[in-house]
Design an enzyme around this catalytic site. Structure first.
Site, PDB file in Angstrom:
ATOM      1  N   ASP A  47      14.396  -0.651 -10.942  1.00  0.00           N
ATOM      2  CA  ASP A  47      13.198  -0.585 -10.090  1.00  0.00           C
ATOM      3  C   ASP A  47      12.073   0.252 -10.699  1.00  0.00           C
ATOM      4  O   ASP A  47      11.243   0.794  -9.979  1.00  0.00           O
ATOM      5  CB  ASP A  47      13.516  -0.003  -8.697  1.00  0.00           C
ATOM      6  CG  ASP A  47      14.667  -0.706  -8.024  1.00  0.00           C
ATOM      7  OD1 ASP A  47      14.721  -1.940  -8.094  1.00  0.00           O
ATOM      8  OD2 ASP A  47      15.511  -0.009  -7.420  1.00  0.00           O
ATOM      9  N   HIS A  60      12.391  -8.323  -9.620  1.00  0.00           N
ATOM     10  CA  HIS A  60      11.124  -7.752 -10.047  1.00  0.00           C
ATOM     11  C   HIS A  60      10.088  -8.194  -9.034  1.00  0.00           C
ATOM     12  O   HIS A  60      10.109  -9.329  -8.589  1.00  0.00           O
ATOM     13  CB  HIS A  60      10.658  -8.382 -11.355  1.00  0.00           C
ATOM     14  CG  HIS A  60      11.502  -8.045 -12.528  1.00  0.00           C
ATOM     15  ND1 HIS A  60      11.883  -6.773 -12.828  1.00  0.00           N
ATOM     16  CD2 HIS A  60      11.988  -8.827 -13.505  1.00  0.00           C
ATOM     17  CE1 HIS A  60      12.583  -6.798 -13.944  1.00  0.00           C
ATOM     18  NE2 HIS A  60      12.678  -8.033 -14.365  1.00  0.00           N
TER      19      HIS A  60
HETATM   20  P1  GDP Z   1      11.398  -3.601 -11.432  1.00  0.00           P
HETATM   21  O1  GDP Z   1      12.665  -4.138 -10.898  1.00  0.00           O
HETATM   22  O2  GDP Z   1      11.636  -2.560 -12.481  1.00  0.00           O
HETATM   23  O3  GDP Z   1      10.440  -4.636 -11.868  1.00  0.00           O
HETATM   24  O4  GDP Z   1      10.673  -2.815 -10.260  1.00  0.00           O
HETATM   25  P2  GDP Z   1      10.263  -3.381  -8.803  1.00  0.00           P
HETATM   26  O5  GDP Z   1       9.482  -4.604  -8.963  1.00  0.00           O
HETATM   27  O6  GDP Z   1      11.422  -3.404  -7.908  1.00  0.00           O
HETATM   28  O7  GDP Z   1       9.383  -2.178  -8.308  1.00  0.00           O
HETATM   29  C1  GDP Z   1       8.166  -1.905  -8.766  1.00  0.00           C
HETATM   30  C2  GDP Z   1       7.183  -1.928  -7.590  1.00  0.00           C
HETATM   31  O8  GDP Z   1       6.154  -1.057  -7.851  1.00  0.00           O
HETATM   32  C3  GDP Z   1       6.537  -3.263  -7.386  1.00  0.00           C
HETATM   33  O9  GDP Z   1       6.253  -3.445  -6.013  1.00  0.00           O
HETATM   34  C4  GDP Z   1       5.253  -3.145  -8.184  1.00  0.00           C
HETATM   35  O10 GDP Z   1       4.225  -3.994  -7.728  1.00  0.00           O
HETATM   36  C5  GDP Z   1       4.910  -1.717  -7.956  1.00  0.00           C
HETATM   37  N1  GDP Z   1       4.233  -1.062  -9.065  1.00  0.00           N
HETATM   38  C6  GDP Z   1       4.428  -1.267 -10.391  1.00  0.00           C
HETATM   39  N2  GDP Z   1       3.679  -0.393 -11.104  1.00  0.00           N
HETATM   40  C7  GDP Z   1       3.031   0.378 -10.203  1.00  0.00           C
HETATM   41  C8  GDP Z   1       2.132   1.494 -10.325  1.00  0.00           C
HETATM   42  O11 GDP Z   1       1.800   1.957 -11.410  1.00  0.00           O
HETATM   43  N3  GDP Z   1       1.694   2.055  -9.156  1.00  0.00           N
HETATM   44  C9  GDP Z   1       2.057   1.602  -7.942  1.00  0.00           C
HETATM   45  N4  GDP Z   1       1.570   2.224  -6.857  1.00  0.00           N
HETATM   46  N5  GDP Z   1       2.890   0.545  -7.787  1.00  0.00           N
HETATM   47  C10 GDP Z   1       3.371  -0.040  -8.903  1.00  0.00           C
END
Ligand code: GDP
Length: 421
Positions: A12, A40
């Site tokens: 995440d 994701h």
């Molecule tokens: P992954 O499994 O590693 O891709 O992570 P997730 O998708 O579960 O979680 C990442 C969440 O954080 C998603 O809702 C993204 O849109 C959001 N996100 C990613 N980068 C940023 C950031 O720099 N700032 C904020 N506020 N949200 C972010």
């Protein structure tokens, strides 16, 4: 160039956003492990999507998206994901599935439910059947996606698997559905998936040999790796960069760039140790501001300070050539911010993670830095950041021993700063 994006924490971390960012210029995006047990979240000009199996490169029509042999595929769930994408007018023609990838059968999902029900110490499985599918793969009972192409043989094999599994696990019957139900489900999915199932070796080999941009998309993070994570609170595969060779069929020497993705703080979901987890108002603040709820399960993620021993550990095992520091915007509004620089346990200091039962008892040593109040979401250059945020980034970089190449301050592609190399 062969470029890997791997999770530097418990998953995440925001890998989806960075894979989407890099995929714009990738010729091929490959998933090398895991199944639909994690997701994701991608926000781009097409909308907001929760992808579980389909590689994030799918939004780029010229990118070939590959599910490698190390992936386990739930056919029904993959079809649903493809339907969601098609409904948003995104072509899914560029998806190829290795004939060697293992099938997550309904049998495996029933087994997951049964096994978690029986465990006195829950491992926090997402009940997607992923663990049992990997068990069968290692036990040589598994079925591969290529087998779906020969329906007659597949039916025989499936009947055999159904009866054998119910015999081997007597308590499973109360969780199991009928053979016909399972058959229907698989045959419906087969219609959609059959044209995508192929031998991916020549495709991947050609791309690597001719120097195309090949992106490897890791799922979860190092702390959930079956060998190097907080066992048994781990997934059943290897999300680390070392898993790429086995799961994607790429020689280790071909990998030249490895981006470790870390949040500016830490989150973990499910069971297991989490040394820097905060059960207080700061933890609640991060959870609320960072919208820390799982993409697959909707489960709330526990939040805490950034754990440097984990970053250092990943730097060694994964060999990061750079880091992407995500969600720096979420730390705004705190009077001070902390970094866990080591762990204390029974009078000993450790600067790398330990076994899970020890991780449950370690006390992190914290370094405290000044916080900042400014909203970072509009920052596009390092110089736009307040001095305290710049100092935080520089300190993380020094402690981790890896250059931070990207800083993310929001979910959007544009909200990404690129640091000078
Ligand atoms: P992954 O499994 O590693 O891709 O992570 P997730 O998708 O579960 O979680 C990442 C969440 O954080 C998603 O809702 C993204 O849109 C959001 N996100 C990613 N980068 C940023 C950031 O720099 N700032 C904020 N506020 N949200 C972010």
């Amino acid at each position: 160039m062969v470029h890997a994006v791997v999770g530097a924490q418990f998953g995440d971390e925001g890998k989806g956003k960075m894979v989407d960012y890099f995929a714009v210029k990738a010729d091929m995006v490959i998933r090398y492990q895991g199944g639909s047990n994690a997701g994701h979240t991608i926000v781009n000009e097409h909308g907001k999507f929760a992808l579980h199996l389909v590689p994030s490169g799918i939004f780029n029509p010229s990118t070939l998206c590959v599910l490698g042999a190390g992936v386990v595929v739930n056919p029904g769930r993959l079809v649903k994901e493809l339907e969601t994408l098609r409904a948003a007018n995104i072509s899914t023609d560029g998806l190829v599935i290795s004939e060697r990838a293992h099938i997550v059968l309904p049998l495996h999902i029933w087994q997951d439910q049964y096994e978690e029900h029986m465990r006195s110490r829950k491992v926090g499985t997402t009940l997607q059947g992923v663990g049992p599918t990997y068990q069968d793969k290692a036990g040589r009972f598994g079925m591969q996606m290529g087998e779906l192409l020969d329906v007659e043989r597949f039916r025989e094999r499936l009947q055999n698997a159904y009866h054998t599994k119910l015999q081997r696990i007597p308590g499973l019957a109360q969780f199991a559905g009928s053979f016909d139900e399972m058959w229907e489900e698989l045959m419906t999915a087969r219609e959609v998936l059959a044209p995508h199932i192929t031998d991916t070796v020549p495709l991947v080999q050609e791309a690597v040999r001719t120097g195309r941009d090949v992106l490897l998309e890791g799922q979860l993070g190092i702390m959930r790796d079956v060998d190097w994570g907080v066992y048994p609170y781990v997934t059943s595969s290897n999300p680390i960069a070392g898993g790429i060779s086995a799961g994607a069929g790429i020689p280790p020497t071909a990998l030249t760039r490895i981006t470790g993705i870390t949040k500016a703080y830490t989150t973990a979901v499910g069971e297991g140790p989490f040394p820097t987890g905060l059960d207080d108002e700061v933890g609640a603040y991060l959870q609320e501001k960072g919208q820390e709820f799982g993409a697959t399960t909707g489960r709330t993620r526990l939040c805490g300070w950034l754990d440097i021993p984990t970053l250092r550990y990943g730097a060694w095992i994964n060999g990061y050539t750079e880091l992407a520091l995500m969600k720096l915007d979420v730390l705004s509004g705190l009077s001070e911010v902390k970094l866990a620089t080591a762990y204390e346990l029974d009078g000993q200091t450790y600067d790398l993670p330990r076994l899970a039962h020890e991780m449950e008892r370690v006390e992190p040593t914290y370094e405290t830095l000044p916080g900042w109040q400014e909203d970072l979401s509009g920052c596009r250059h390092f110089d736009d950041l307040p001095a305290a945020a710049q100092a935080f980034v520089r300190r993380v970089e020094a402690l981790a021993g890896v250059p931070i190449r990207y800083i993310s301050v929001g979910p959007d592609r544009q909200q990404t700063m690129v640091m000078e190399a």
